[in-house]
Design a protein around this motif. Sequence first.
Motif, mmCIF file in Angstrom:
data_model
loop_
_atom_site.group_PDB
_atom_site.id
_atom_site.type_symbol
_atom_site.label_atom_id
_atom_site.label_comp_id
_atom_site.label_asym_id
_atom_site.label_seq_id
_atom_site.Cartn_x
_atom_site.Cartn_y
_atom_site.Cartn_z
ATOM 1 N N ILE A 18 2.629 -5.572 3.876
ATOM 2 C CA ILE A 18 1.352 -5.940 3.253
ATOM 3 C C ILE A 18 0.201 -5.151 3.873
ATOM 4 O O ILE A 18 -0.645 -4.605 3.157
ATOM 5 C CB ILE A 18 1.111 -7.455 3.370
ATOM 6 N N TRP A 73 -1.914 -2.344 1.841
ATOM 7 C CA TRP A 73 -3.342 -2.587 1.665
ATOM 8 C C TRP A 73 -4.160 -1.413 2.204
ATOM 9 O O TRP A 73 -5.082 -0.941 1.542
ATOM 10 C CB TRP A 73 -3.732 -3.883 2.368
ATOM 11 N N LEU A 131 -1.432 -8.611 -3.864
ATOM 12 C CA LEU A 131 -0.534 -8.940 -2.758
ATOM 13 C C LEU A 131 0.868 -8.373 -2.971
ATOM 14 O O LEU A 131 1.418 -7.716 -2.087
ATOM 15 C CB LEU A 131 -0.476 -10.456 -2.570
#
Length: 95
Positions: free
Chosen positions: A16, A20, A33
């Motif tokens: 993640i 990101w 997500l």
Amino acid sequence: MHLSNESLLVILFVGIVAGWLAGRVMEGGGFGLIGDLIVGLVGAFIGNWLLPQLGIHLGVGLVAAIINAFIGAVVLLLVLRLIGGGFGRRRRWSA
């Protein structure tokens, strides 16, 4: 090979964060997500293969894993943009 619950959480966290970061660096706003997780996990595999091929070894630990996955995710997004002609570019709505 047996993964503990902690190992699985670390892998998900690294994916993640790396996805990101790559989405932010590559002029995107991120991919949500699930999208960030997928980009980060695939990027981790690419980084784990590519960096040793180039003679680059970042060491061990959480920070090294995030950097490794981030580099792989950026490479993945670059390749996808070259193939798809701007894949991941989001339209900004103006008021």
